[in-house]
Design an enzyme around this catalytic site. Structure first.
Site, PDB file in Angstrom:
ATOM      1  N   ASP A   1      64.884 -30.871  86.548  1.00 43.20           N
ATOM      2  CA  ASP A   1      64.197 -31.910  87.308  1.00 43.20           C
ATOM      3  C   ASP A   1      64.305 -33.228  86.548  1.00 43.20           C
ATOM      4  OD1 ASP A   1      62.388 -31.696  85.241  1.00 43.20           O
ATOM      5  OD2 ASP A   1      60.824 -30.778  86.440  1.00 43.20           O
ATOM      6  N   GLY A   8      60.040 -36.939  87.058  1.00 38.82           N
ATOM      7  CA  GLY A   8      59.121 -37.631  87.955  1.00 38.82           C
ATOM      8  C   GLY A   8      57.747 -37.005  88.035  1.00 38.82           C
ATOM      9  N   ASP A  62      62.491 -40.172  90.601  1.00 40.45           N
ATOM     10  CA  ASP A  62      61.675 -40.622  91.727  1.00 40.45           C
ATOM     11  C   ASP A  62      60.262 -40.879  91.260  1.00 40.45           C
ATOM     12  OD1 ASP A  62      61.463 -37.704  91.331  1.00 40.45           O
ATOM     13  OD2 ASP A  62      60.045 -37.798  92.988  1.00 40.45           O
ATOM     14  N   GLN A  78      60.427 -38.206  99.229  1.00 47.07           N
ATOM     15  CA  GLN A  78      58.990 -38.392  99.123  1.00 47.07           C
ATOM     16  C   GLN A  78      58.437 -38.870 100.476  1.00 47.07           C
ATOM     17  OE1 GLN A  78      57.123 -37.444  96.724  1.00 47.07           O
ATOM     18  NE2 GLN A  78      58.545 -37.133  95.037  1.00 47.07           N
ATOM     19  N   ASP A 107      61.267 -23.517  93.526  1.00 47.60           N
ATOM     20  CA  ASP A 107      60.876 -23.118  92.169  1.00 47.60           C
ATOM     21  C   ASP A 107      59.374 -23.245  92.024  1.00 47.60           C
ATOM     22  OD1 ASP A 107      60.050 -25.699  90.361  1.00 47.60           O
ATOM     23  OD2 ASP A 107      61.457 -26.263  91.942  1.00 47.60           O
ATOM     24  N   CYS A 129      57.705  -1.075  93.143  1.00 50.75           N
ATOM     25  CA  CYS A 129      58.411  -2.124  92.415  1.00 50.75           C
ATOM     26  C   CYS A 129      59.352  -1.511  91.382  1.00 50.75           C
ATOM     27  CB  CYS A 129      57.420  -3.056  91.720  1.00 50.75           C
ATOM     28  SG  CYS A 129      58.201  -4.374  90.749  1.00 50.75           S
ATOM     29  N   CYS A 166      60.819  -3.062  88.869  1.00 45.61           N
ATOM     30  CA  CYS A 166      60.950  -3.890  87.672  1.00 45.61           C
ATOM     31  C   CYS A 166      60.766  -3.054  86.399  1.00 45.61           C
ATOM     32  CB  CYS A 166      59.951  -5.047  87.691  1.00 45.61           C
ATOM     33  SG  CYS A 166      58.258  -4.610  87.218  1.00 45.61           S
ATOM     34  N   CYS A 181      57.031  -1.953  85.791  1.00 44.71           N
ATOM     35  CA  CYS A 181      56.501  -0.891  86.644  1.00 44.71           C
ATOM     36  C   CYS A 181      57.176   0.456  86.410  1.00 44.71           C
ATOM     37  CB  CYS A 181      56.629  -1.289  88.109  1.00 44.71           C
ATOM     38  SG  CYS A 181      55.456  -2.580  88.606  1.00 44.71           S
ATOM     39  N   HIS A 199      57.040  -8.547  85.797  1.00 47.48           N
ATOM     40  CA  HIS A 199      56.693  -7.995  87.109  1.00 47.48           C
ATOM     41  C   HIS A 199      56.529  -9.093  88.157  1.00 47.48           C
ATOM     42  CE1 HIS A 199      54.749  -5.856  90.356  1.00 47.48           C
ATOM     43  NE2 HIS A 199      53.820  -6.807  90.336  1.00 47.48           N
TER      44      HIS A 199
END
Length: 411
Positions: A98, A101, A178, A228, A302, A340, A342, A345, A371
């Site tokens: 990023d 901003g 920005d 924006q 994100d 799950c 993962c 788990c 997880h």
């Protein structure tokens, strides 16, 4: 940069003409991203408590780092010398940065790390600070003066500086500098900030082209413009029209959005922006927000939330979020979720994880974070598959009905 086709008209009609979900592929020098995709956040070129290898194993396709933080420590020149962000952090896949901003907004208003999604009972207005906070950034038409949160040193960010920093960091996808406003700001200030952001975007494009030629020996870095305009339809649409003609490789949809208006505001933007460019929604990850974003044409998004809440013992399950430190889990020898796959788990129980949190062991945050990230990654992967096979509406409604339809976890 993005390949893929839109959803057939028949499916759009099924959703009252507003359904814009789509699948596609974003191609970068470090690999492809199948969209829609959730992009985990590695703020300082590291996910808190989680190794990059773990994220790769759990299905992450790309990661996003923070230009502001990396500028301060270790310095963007260090990452450039190291061979770029992916090499520096030992992440072989695509990366985003990023522009800084968000930090400008938070330092300038004292609102902290989370974008305020409502005006609240007492809006701050354009010049007031959040209670008990000190202003550490000031915006002018040329850029921003800000003080480091690390040592108080004074720094200057302009569109040109942001581009230089992000080129040095070396992410595959960067965002234009920005001015991020909040819903506390007046309509008049939103207009001023939007025009400032438009002019900054032009400067970012110019400097990006210059640096791309200067650094022709480096892999090409894509530049996304940032839309924006807060909650105002005319401002959002104008911003999209203004930035669409500047030659950006894609677009980020930013700013504070009232949750109830999220889908509407995103749709204003995706209706205006070029169809064949990627659209990234900055900073969302709650399941209902994710589906709303996908419904309205967002390709990537994100958020730090999955790991942030994990560090306080909050974990996601198909029937909602709950805290592992609850006494009811002291003798619960089942995984967080029995559906799950993962690492956490498949190896550990709720009782053990509760013990780690109560004992203040650092690997508690690691295991809970793994997880939570996998939960969101799988949610989005499921949506991606469902768009392609025509079962998206069923998938979305079943998932949300289970997640929000009960106040009790599956214990």
């Amino acid at each position: 940069m993005r390949d893929g086709k839109g959803v057939p008209e028949a499916r759009i009609r099924e959703n009252g003409g507003q359904f814009q979900a789509r699948t596609g592929t974003i191609t970068t020098p470090h690999g492809q991203i199948q969209t829609p995709a959730f992009i985990p956040v590695a703020t300082q070129a590291a996910m808190k408590a989680v190794l990059p290898e773990s994220m790769a194993a759990e299905g992450a396709q790309a990661m996003l780092a923070n230009a502001y933080h990396l500028f301060l420590e270790p310095g963007d020149d260090v990452l450039d010398e190291a061979g770029g962000l992916s090499t520096f952090m030992n992440w072989p896949g695509p990366t985003f940065t990023d522009s800084g901003g968000f930090q400008v907004m938070s330092l300038g208003s004292g609102l902290g790390k989370v974008i305020d999604m409502s005006t609240g009972a007492s809006p701050l207005g354009d010049s007031q600070m959040a209670p008990g906070q000190k202003r550490m950034a000031r915006v002018d038409d040329d850029g921003v003066w800000f003080r480091s949160y690390l040592n108080g040193d004074l720094h200057r960010f302009t569109p040109e500086v942001s581009m230089r920093v992000q080129h040095n960091i070396g992410a595959d996808i960067m965002f234009a500098f920005d001015e991020l406003t909040t819903l506390h700001n007046t309509r008049a200030y939103q207009e001023v900030a939007l025009e400032r952001t438009r002019k900054w975007a032009l400067r970012c494009v110019s400097e990006h082209h210059r640096l791309t030629q200067e650094r022709a020996h480096k892999p090409y870095q894509a530049l996304f413009g940032v839309i924006q305009g807060a909650q105002y339809e005319d401002l959002r649409r104008q911003a999209c029209r203004d930035l669409s003609g500047m030659g950006f490789d894609g677009f980020g949809i930013g700013g504070a959005l009232e949750k109830s208006q999220l889908g509407t505001i995103v749709r204003w933007c995706t209706e205006e922006l070029p169809e064949n460019t990627p659209k990234h929604l900055l900073g969302i990850s709650e399941p209902d927000d994710i589906f709303t974003a996908i419904d309205n044409g967002v390709d990537t998004f994100d958020c730090v939330s999955p790991t942030r809440v994990a560090r306080s013992s909050a974990v996601y399950s198909p029937t909602g979020r709950f805290n592992l430190t609850n006494i009811r889990f002291k003798r619960d020898f089942t995984p967080i979720s029995d559906t799950c796959p993962c690492y956490t788990c498949t190896h550990y129980t709720r009782a053990y994880l509760r013990h780690l949190f109560k004992s203040k062991e650092r690997n508690a945050a690691t295991l809970a974070s793994i997880h939570n990230e996998r939960f969101v990654l799988d949610l989005v992967a499921g949506a991606r598959a469902a768009i392609d096979d025509g079962t998206y509406f069923e998938y979305r409604d079943e998932f949300l009905g289970s997640y929000y339809g009960t106040t009790q976890p599956n214990i």
